[in-house]
Design a protein around this motif. Structure first.
Motif, short mmCIF file in Angstrom:
data_model
loop_
_atom_site.label_atom_id
_atom_site.label_comp_id
_atom_site.label_asym_id
_atom_site.label_seq_id
_atom_site.Cartn_x
_atom_site.Cartn_y
_atom_site.Cartn_z
N MET A 1 41.35 2.20 4.41
CA MET A 1 42.14 2.19 3.46
C MET A 1 42.44 3.63 2.82
O MET A 1 41.37 4.09 2.73
N ASP A 12 37.42 0.24 4.87
CA ASP A 12 37.63 -0.83 4.53
C ASP A 12 36.73 -2.02 3.55
O ASP A 12 37.84 -2.38 2.62
N GLN A 59 48.47 -4.20 -5.49
CA GLN A 59 47.59 -2.86 -5.21
C GLN A 59 49.04 -1.26 -5.25
O GLN A 59 49.85 -1.44 -5.50
N TYR A 61 49.82 2.24 -4.28
CA TYR A 61 50.08 3.30 -4.03
C TYR A 61 50.76 4.47 -4.33
O TYR A 61 51.73 4.17 -5.10
#
Length: 293
Positions: A1, A12, A59, A61
């Motif tokens: 991630m 992660d 989330q 991006y």
């Protein structure tokens, strides 16, 4: 991630960015909390209560992390230091080519590079040889670029010294990095020498000062030819002492034929495409075919 703030690559399981400290969102289901089962009576079992799942956090991006600066990229075999100075890798390259030409092209093992060896360098590098290369082009180039020549040699048959070859190759790498890389790769293959350098070891774009020297060389060739056509002798200027003309340098009586003068004019005018291509980053392609010098 990746960190949603700075793009740093993280494990992660990370909850905070180790680079900027931003708290990272935890995707639903990514962590499972195991609850200890309550003791169950043999007579009465507690009803199973299903807890509602929390809403999944969205989330954001932000894209991949920024690439490293191109200016800071430098391979282990880089030929030119950031300040434009030759490196140990350049000295190795220059020495290998010098010894290969000196050992394989006549006159062999003289410890210098005669016109025949420099012509072989061009042909083995898949470059055309300009007309009157030994008589006018190479002496003019040496005078403008300041390439050391062996003393007491005929002015129309110059011989490049060990130091002069390093000056010559450095100028070519700085002014025409892409073309020089391709040519040297061909030359190494012809001599059966391992190619230990790559395109990334050469400058990404031509050095403006080196390109300026190439332009001055072509201007001098053009002026030399014009003087020959107008007066019948190669006179004056920087090259008067080389070719025996009048003007500000030492005078003489040498003459360049009209055929040679026309060839020199064509050589100078054809160089415009070369100057344009030299100013482009290596690998971007050429504007048009050009002979080089």
């Amino acid at each position: 991630m990746f960190c949603i703030s700075c793009g740093t690559s993280l494990p992660d399981q990370a909850r905070f960015c180790s680079s900027c400290g931003t708290q990272l969102p935890v995707a639903a289901g990514s962590a499972t909390v195991q609850q200890q089962p309550s003791p169950v009576s043999s007579h009465h079992a507690s009803p199973l209560v299903v807890q509602p799942r929390p809403a999944q956090q969205q989330q954001v991006y932000s894209g991949p992390p920024p690439p490293p600066s191109i200016v800071q990229q430098q391979t282990a075999n880089a030929l030119i230091a950031p300040g434009g100075q030759p490196t140990a890798a350049f000295n190795r390259l220059a020495a290998e080519v010098f010894y290969a030409l000196d050992a394989n092209v006549a006159p062999q093992r003289t410890g210098a590079l005669e016109v025949s060896k420099l012509i072989s360098y061009r042909t083995l590098s898949a470059l055309s040889v300009p007309p009157y290369y030994g008589e006018y082009v190479l002496p003019t180039y040496a005078a403008v670029i300041l390439i050391e020549l062996i003393p007491n040699q005929p002015p129309t048959a110059p011989v490049v010294s060990w130091r002069g070859w390093h000056q010559f190759l450095l100028q070519k790498i700085l002014a025409e990095p892409g073309q020089t890389y391709v040519g040297l790769t061909r030359l190494f293959g012809t001599f059966g020498m391992p190619v230990w350098f790559g395109a990334g070891d050469f400058p990404r774009a031509a050095d403006p000062l080196a390109v300026g020297k190439e332009q001055r060389f072509r201007a001098e060739i053009y002026a030399l030819a014009q003087r020959s056509l107008s007066s019948g002798s190669s006179g004056g200027g920087m090259l008067g002492g080389l070719f025996g003309g009048g003007g500000s340098s030492s005078g003489g009586g040498g003459k360049m034929s009209k055929m040679a003068a026309h060839a020199m004019l064509k050589l100078a005018t054809q160089g415009s495409a070369n100057i344009v291509n030299a100013s482009l980053p290596a690998g971007t392609g050429f504007v048009a075919p050009f002979p080089g010098f």
